[in-house]
Design a protein around this motif. Structure first.
Motif, PDB file in Angstrom:
ATOM      1  N   LEU A   1       0.814  -1.217   0.000  1.00  0.00           N
ATOM      2  CA  LEU A   1       0.000   0.000   0.000  1.00  0.00           C
ATOM      3  C   LEU A   1       0.849   1.269   0.000  1.00  0.00           C
ATOM      4  O   LEU A   1       0.349   2.357  -0.294  1.00  0.00           O
ATOM      5  N   LEU A   2       2.123   1.149   0.351  1.00  0.00           N
ATOM      6  CA  LEU A   2       3.010   2.313   0.458  1.00  0.00           C
ATOM      7  C   LEU A   2       3.714   2.611  -0.865  1.00  0.00           C
ATOM      8  O   LEU A   2       4.856   3.066  -0.891  1.00  0.00           O
ATOM      9  N   ALA A   3       3.013   2.363  -1.953  1.00  0.00           N
ATOM     10  CA  ALA A   3       3.539   2.625  -3.296  1.00  0.00           C
ATOM     11  C   ALA A   3       2.394   3.132  -4.159  1.00  0.00           C
ATOM     12  O   ALA A   3       1.230   2.817  -3.896  1.00  0.00           O
ATOM     13  N   PRO A   4       2.721   3.911  -5.170  1.00  0.00           N
ATOM     14  CA  PRO A   4       1.666   4.381  -6.073  1.00  0.00           C
ATOM     15  C   PRO A   4       0.907   3.197  -6.664  1.00  0.00           C
ATOM     16  O   PRO A   4       1.499   2.142  -6.870  1.00  0.00           O
ATOM     17  N   PRO A   5      -0.375   3.300  -6.903  1.00  0.00           N
ATOM     18  CA  PRO A   5      -1.173   4.519  -6.811  1.00  0.00           C
ATOM     19  C   PRO A   5      -1.857   4.725  -5.452  1.00  0.00           C
ATOM     20  O   PRO A   5      -2.500   5.733  -5.240  1.00  0.00           O
ATOM     21  N   SER A   6      -1.664   3.790  -4.503  1.00  0.00           N
ATOM     22  CA  SER A   6      -2.393   3.879  -3.229  1.00  0.00           C
ATOM     23  C   SER A   6      -1.637   4.615  -2.139  1.00  0.00           C
ATOM     24  O   SER A   6      -2.209   4.925  -1.103  1.00  0.00           O
ATOM     25  N   GLY A   7      -0.354   4.885  -2.344  1.00  0.00           N
ATOM     26  CA  GLY A   7       0.397   5.523  -1.277  1.00  0.00           C
ATOM     27  C   GLY A   7       1.807   5.867  -1.681  1.00  0.00           C
ATOM     28  O   GLY A   7       2.148   5.873  -2.868  1.00  0.00           O
ATOM     29  N   GLY A   8       2.605   6.149  -0.679  1.00  0.00           N
ATOM     30  CA  GLY A   8       3.995   6.493  -0.909  1.00  0.00           C
ATOM     31  C   GLY A   8       4.790   6.383   0.363  1.00  0.00           C
ATOM     32  O   GLY A   8       4.247   6.254   1.459  1.00  0.00           O
ATOM     33  N   PHE A   9       6.103   6.425   0.212  1.00  0.00           N
ATOM     34  CA  PHE A   9       7.011   6.306   1.344  1.00  0.00           C
ATOM     35  C   PHE A   9       8.130   7.311   1.151  1.00  0.00           C
ATOM     36  O   PHE A   9       8.674   7.459   0.054  1.00  0.00           O
TER      37      PHE A   9
ATOM     38  N   GLY B   1      23.266  13.151   4.191  1.00  0.00           N
ATOM     39  CA  GLY B   1      23.449  11.893   3.472  1.00  0.00           C
ATOM     40  C   GLY B   1      23.131  10.637   4.250  1.00  0.00           C
ATOM     41  O   GLY B   1      22.993   9.566   3.663  1.00  0.00           O
ATOM     42  N   ALA B   2      23.006  10.725   5.558  1.00  0.00           N
ATOM     43  CA  ALA B   2      22.737   9.539   6.380  1.00  0.00           C
ATOM     44  C   ALA B   2      21.231   9.301   6.484  1.00  0.00           C
ATOM     45  O   ALA B   2      20.481  10.228   6.793  1.00  0.00           O
ATOM     46  N   PRO B   3      20.758   8.075   6.243  1.00  0.00           N
ATOM     47  CA  PRO B   3      19.330   7.788   6.403  1.00  0.00           C
ATOM     48  C   PRO B   3      18.920   7.995   7.852  1.00  0.00           C
ATOM     49  O   PRO B   3      19.494   7.389   8.755  1.00  0.00           O
ATOM     50  N   ALA B   4      17.950   8.889   8.070  1.00  0.00           N
ATOM     51  CA  ALA B   4      17.650   9.322   9.428  1.00  0.00           C
ATOM     52  C   ALA B   4      16.168   9.312   9.782  1.00  0.00           C
ATOM     53  O   ALA B   4      15.834   9.353  10.959  1.00  0.00           O
ATOM     54  N   ALA B   5      15.277   9.260   8.784  1.00  0.00           N
ATOM     55  CA  ALA B   5      13.846   9.362   9.072  1.00  0.00           C
ATOM     56  C   ALA B   5      13.057   8.703   7.952  1.00  0.00           C
ATOM     57  O   ALA B   5      13.546   8.546   6.827  1.00  0.00           O
ATOM     58  N   CYS B   6      11.818   8.334   8.284  1.00  0.00           N
ATOM     59  CA  CYS B   6      10.941   7.770   7.260  1.00  0.00           C
ATOM     60  C   CYS B   6       9.490   7.993   7.653  1.00  0.00           C
ATOM     61  O   CYS B   6       9.178   8.318   8.802  1.00  0.00           O
ATOM     62  N   GLY B   7       8.634   7.802   6.685  1.00  0.00           N
ATOM     63  CA  GLY B   7       7.204   7.865   6.927  1.00  0.00           C
ATOM     64  C   GLY B   7       6.464   7.464   5.676  1.00  0.00           C
ATOM     65  O   GLY B   7       6.974   7.603   4.560  1.00  0.00           O
ATOM     66  N   GLY B   8       5.257   6.954   5.893  1.00  0.00           N
ATOM     67  CA  GLY B   8       4.437   6.529   4.770  1.00  0.00           C
ATOM     68  C   GLY B   8       3.092   7.211   4.775  1.00  0.00           C
ATOM     69  O   GLY B   8       2.653   7.761   5.787  1.00  0.00           O
ATOM     70  N   VAL B   9       2.453   7.163   3.627  1.00  0.00           N
ATOM     71  CA  VAL B   9       1.103   7.686   3.471  1.00  0.00           C
ATOM     72  C   VAL B   9       0.327   6.685   2.624  1.00  0.00           C
ATOM     73  O   VAL B   9       0.855   6.146   1.656  1.00  0.00           O
ATOM     74  N   VAL B  10      -0.912   6.402   3.055  1.00  0.00           N
ATOM     75  CA  VAL B  10      -1.764   5.434   2.371  1.00  0.00           C
ATOM     76  C   VAL B  10      -3.131   6.062   2.173  1.00  0.00           C
ATOM     77  O   VAL B  10      -3.759   6.521   3.141  1.00  0.00           O
TER      78      VAL B  10
END
Length: 158
Positions: free
Chosen positions: A51-59, A66-75
């Motif tokens: 669900l965290l990918a188009p067309p239903s969502g994103g991440f 440059g360091a991976p530090a945060a994330c979040g998704g939308v559905v």
């Protein structure tokens, strides 16, 4: 010190590590201790990823210098509402403005999906998350879903 947020597939190594850290943080706080390696449940960590990918969502993945530090998704949960999920900033990067940028980025992603309102659920003990949401204009709403770790629900008109 610069934050950059960008859409990313949830199965990249950085996104996977961030999601794993997210679950370790929220589950560890729930149990009052650090999770052991065998306590991570891959089914839970990977639940709903489609669900965290188009067309239903994103991440979104946020990087600080440059360091991976945060994330979040939308559905997108219906024609009007998008749910924010897996909102997380690694502890070493908290207090640096990343959470505010992440919320704004997730709201922009929700708008791009056509949502007019964002909703989310969390636990009462996650007081920092609750403060973040209210600071961004989220207000408590009636429950729109149920689950074992859902104790309070928030919504915001976009």
């Amino acid at each position: 010190m610069t934050w950059i947020f960008s859409p990313e597939r949830v199965d990249t190594p950085d996104a996977t590590a961030l999601r794993r850290d997210y679950y370790g943080d929220v589950a560890g706080r729930y149990f009052g201790r650090v999770l052991t390696e065998d306590e991570y449940d891959d089914d839970m960590i990977d639940d709903g990823l489609e669900l965290l990918a188009p067309p239903s969502g994103g991440f979104l993945v946020g990087r600080r210098d440059g360091a991976p530090a945060a994330c979040g998704g939308v559905v997108l949960i219906d024609a009007e509402r998008a749910e924010l999920t897996r909102v997380f900033v690694r502890p070493a990067f908290r207090g640096t403005g990343g959470a505010d940028l992440l919320i704004r980025g997730l709201e922009d992603a929700a708008r791009a999906l056509g949502a007019r309102r964002t909703v989310l659920n969390t636990r009462l003990d996650l007081v920092e998350a609750r403060a973040l949401y209210t600071r961004h204009g989220y207000a408590e709403i009636p429950a729109y879903c149920t689950g074992p770790y859902m104790e309070i629900w928030y919504g915001k008109e976009l």
